[in-house]
Design an enzyme around this catalytic site. Structure first.
Site, short mmCIF file in Angstrom:
data_model
loop_
_atom_site.label_atom_id
_atom_site.label_comp_id
_atom_site.label_asym_id
_atom_site.label_seq_id
_atom_site.Cartn_x
_atom_site.Cartn_y
_atom_site.Cartn_z
N HIS A 49 2.68 1.69 -5.21
CA HIS A 49 3.06 3.08 -5.44
C HIS A 49 3.22 3.42 -6.92
O HIS A 49 3.78 4.45 -7.27
CB HIS A 49 4.34 3.40 -4.67
CG HIS A 49 4.14 3.35 -3.19
ND1 HIS A 49 5.17 3.46 -2.29
CD2 HIS A 49 3.01 3.19 -2.45
CE1 HIS A 49 4.68 3.37 -1.05
NE2 HIS A 49 3.38 3.20 -1.14
N HIS A 65 -4.78 -1.65 3.10
CA HIS A 65 -4.75 -1.42 4.54
C HIS A 65 -5.72 -2.33 5.29
O HIS A 65 -5.55 -2.54 6.49
CB HIS A 65 -5.04 0.05 4.83
CG HIS A 65 -3.87 0.93 4.57
ND1 HIS A 65 -3.58 2.04 5.33
CD2 HIS A 65 -2.89 0.87 3.63
CE1 HIS A 65 -2.49 2.62 4.87
NE2 HIS A 65 -2.05 1.92 3.83
#
Length: 726
Positions: free
Chosen positions: A267, A106
């Site tokens: 993920h 992020h």
């Protein structure tokens, strides 16, 4: 892939700090100028990140300090931290692997290739708005976990480098082999003011994917890193998310394969957190009370941490080994049938209906659950092109590992610019096309060579305007955000830059300079282009009665066409360049705002921008040879005429087109048209801040100062990409 809390739908507001009412009489309070005039020109953008905000001082050398770092010990401490679960924020499965990967992702994921802004290069995740974005819920805990390590190593490692290195170490600790790591990100000490995050006034306002191509925005909703994990506008439809995914990852320069690898790799580890409704979650860090000490999103649900944590509102665990690298993401994606369900917080997600309970609980070893996925994860199965790539990775785990390693490295280093800026023992040797590689220099011109080259350029028949213009065209592509562009490489002679409308001068001038290069067979074209600017400015200064030697640092090299990504370099083509009075489109902001934007990309201060525009106008460097802004009767002389005539009250200015882009300056007494101008010219008389600067150079005693200041600002631009001189 981004995860977010869809209940954070309004701008955060802190509680009133006043205990007894009354007016706030502190400095900076009260109605500000921008409250009265919201369209006021943002000249202040050119004053950010000055030494006044830097506690380390202008003599601090991060590269030198980093060389003292015990890099191996630092990585060892980071590895130990991964499993040192803290009671105030317990680690899932006893490991912070997923949390640190998300923190690094992020931080880097705010980068936008369209304007080069955003990214992890300045450690901006420490500051608003990023520290309080809905998509960054709980990353305040990740940064706080790192504090003891940052405290231990001090200025030998920047926050910006530490964030990304922590993500790398987390991947390595999971059993994954990363592509490498380049340090060199220097911290800043205040928020970036120049990044346009969008004009929405509410968090998570939906943007159509097509709109992203028209603006420098990286996410489909305000406050997200990429896309809404529940699908566009919470649609819950995997296939409908494909366009949004391509738009957002494409804005980072990622292709379909890199996109699939990044989503799946990100993920493969960790989980999302949605134990209960977001109504339990408190204020973000910027709005939290002072006693929270910079931490936000305190939860009133249960313990508020661990099994009770609420971060995105989604409750998803993708793989059977969430702290160890595997290919389970793709195996689960294609092996099971997925049905739409909702998290305990009410967010849309999918569950493998025909799967056994194979997913370990993060805090109770006796419990297991079915595999779960985000709406946008299933896009990799149902979009035809994404599916082809996903199935290839399913059947070839090594190909997936290689693709993710390279894509992760690109993600986390994309805004660092050329590899010359990388430092540290883990910098990969391989040159990558997105790094804008350059060949090694074969020859360093001597002082005698430089003298001979200057003489050849001076005798070439090129005008001052042509010499200065071609040097500016070469160097002014630089972007301070991602450190791309600049004169080194002479890419002005290559596609796509040689064909840009704004660079029309190159077609006339480069053949002349290339002939000069052939006679030496030693100096690079890149050096000769910059040297042409030196010759032109010295001639113009001499014509103005000022003898000055323009500093020149040789050593530039010439890039090859195969070292130049045409698509990515096309993004450097300016929409406007006020220094050359160029404007391609009228649907993107005002001309004067785009001048500020260009100056900020060139890391110029307001005085530097002012002196450069004034000097370039009298040297006749408009891209099309027009007389707009050429407020002088002696073009080619480095004079202060631009400022003196602009501020002369004998002239009255009026627009000549409906768009108010072009103007005539008429003599107030005779009505005779004396000069023509654009908004990029007149702003130096209309804006109060820029007028104050223009007045300095319009004074009778400013002539020599003007020349010296112009030369200093010019040399700065010419050397912006000389990272080999660091």
């Amino acid at each position: 892939m981004s995860t977010t809390d869809d209940t954070h739908n309004t701008l955060s507001t802190g509680k009133c700090p006043f205990h007894q009412g009354g007016h706030d009489r502190s400095a900076g309070a009260g109605t500000a100028s921008r409250d009265w005039w919201p369209n006021q020109l943002r000249v202040d953008l050119l004053n950010q990140h000055s030494n006044r905000s830097n506690p380390l001082g202008e003599d601090f050398d991060y590269r030198k300090e980093f060389s003292k770092l015990d890099y191996s010990a630092l990585k060892g401490d980071l590895k130990a931290l991964l499993t040192d679960s803290q009671p105030w924020w317990p680690a899932d499965w006893g490991s912070y692997v997923g949390l640190f990967i998300r923190m690094a992702w992020h931080g880097a994921g705010t980068y936008r290739s369209i304007d080069g802004r955003g990214g992890a290069g300045r450690g901006q995740q420490r500051f608003a708005p990023l520290n309080s974005w809905p998509d960054n819920v709980s990353l305040d805990k990740a940064r706080r976990l790192l504090w003891p390590i940052k405290q231990k190593y001090g200025q030998k490692i920047s926050w910006a480098d530490l964030f990304i290195l922590a993500g790398n170490v987390a991947l390595e600790n999971s059993g994954f082999r990363t592509f490498g790591f380049g340090a060199g990100r220097e911290d800043v000490w205040e928020p970036d003011l120049d990044v346009n995050w969008g004009d929405e006034k509410a968090w998570l306002t939906h943007r159509h994917p097509e709109a992203l191509a028209k603006a420098p925005l990286g996410a489909t909703e305000m406050g997200l890193i990429y896309v809404n994990p529940e699908g566009p506008d919470h649609s819950g439809e995997p296939l409908s998310a494909a366009a949004a995914i391509r738009a957002t990852f494409g804005n980072m320069g990622m292709n379909d394969e890199e996109t699939v690898a990044l989503i799946a790799g990100g993920h493969t580890l960790g989980k999302t957190h949605g134990a209960a409704a977001a109504s339990h979650v408190g204020a973000d860090p910027e709005a939290a009370p002072i006693e929270a000490q910079g931490l936000g999103w305190a939860s009133s649900y249960g313990s508020g941490v661990g099994a009770d944590a609420i971060t995105s509102g989604l409750e998803v665990v993708w793989t059977q080994t969430p702290t160890q690298w595997s290919n389970y993401f793709f195996e689960n994606l294609f092996k099971y049938e997925w049905v739409q369900t909702r998290s305990p917080a009410g967010a849309i997600q999918f569950e493998a209906v025909d799967a056994p309970d194979i997913i370990p609980d993060p805090f109770d070893p006796s419990k297991k659950r079915k595999p779960t996925m985000l709406v946008t994860d299933l896009t990799l199965r149902f979009d035809p092109e994404f599916e082809k790539i996903s199935r290839r990775f399913l059947n070839d785990p090594q190909a997936f590992n290689e693709a993710f390693a390279r894509a992760w490295f690109k993600l986390t280093h994309r805004d660092m610019g050329p590899k010359a800026r990388y430092i540290g023992p883990e910098v990969p040797k391989e040159d990558l096309i997105w790094q804008d590689p350059l060949p090694q220099p074969l020859y360093q011109p001597t002082q005698e060579d430089i003298i001979n080259l200057k003489a050849a350029i001076a005798a070439s028949g090129l005008s001052i305007s042509e010499m200065v213009s071609v040097a500016w065209a070469s160097a002014s592509t630089f972007r301070g955000g991602d450190k791309r562009g600049g004169a080194n490489g002479a890419r002005l002679a290559l596609a796509p830059q040689r064909d840009w409308e704004v660079n029309a001068v190159a077609a006339r001038v480069l053949p002349v300079l290339e002939e000069i290069q052939k006679t030496t067979n030693k100096a690079s074209l890149a050096d000769i282009i910059v040297l042409a600017g030196v010759v032109g400015i010295e001639q113009a200064a001499a014509a103005a009665g000022v003898s000055i030697s323009v500093p020149f640092a040789p050593g530039r090299v010439d890039a090859r066409q195969d070292q130049t990504d045409i698509e990515m370099f096309s993004l450097l083509e300016p929409i406007a360049d006020g220094f050359r009075n160029y404007r391609a489109r009228l649907d993107v902001s005002t001309t004067e705002s785009l001048l500020i934007d260009k100056a900020q990309q060139l890391t110029l201060t307001a005085p530097e921008m002012t002196v450069l525009v004034g000097g370039m106008r009298v040297l006749g460097t408009n891209f099309d040879g027009s007389q707009n802004g050429v407020f002088t009767d002696r073009p080619g002389v480095l004079s202060t005429d631009f400022f003196a005539n602009l501020l002369d009250m004998r002239y009255e200015w009026k627009p000549t087109d409906d768009a108010n882009e072009l103007f005539e300056g008429r003599d107030r007494l005779t009505g005779e048209v004396k000069y023509t101008a654009t908004r990029a010219d007149l702003v130096f008389g209309s804006n109060s801040v820029l007028r104050a600067l223009a007045e300095v150079y319009a004074c009778s005693d400013a002539h020599e100062k003007f020349v010296k200041d112009f030369v200093a600002a010019w040399v700065k631009v010419m050397n912006l990409d000389r990272f080999d001189l660091l």
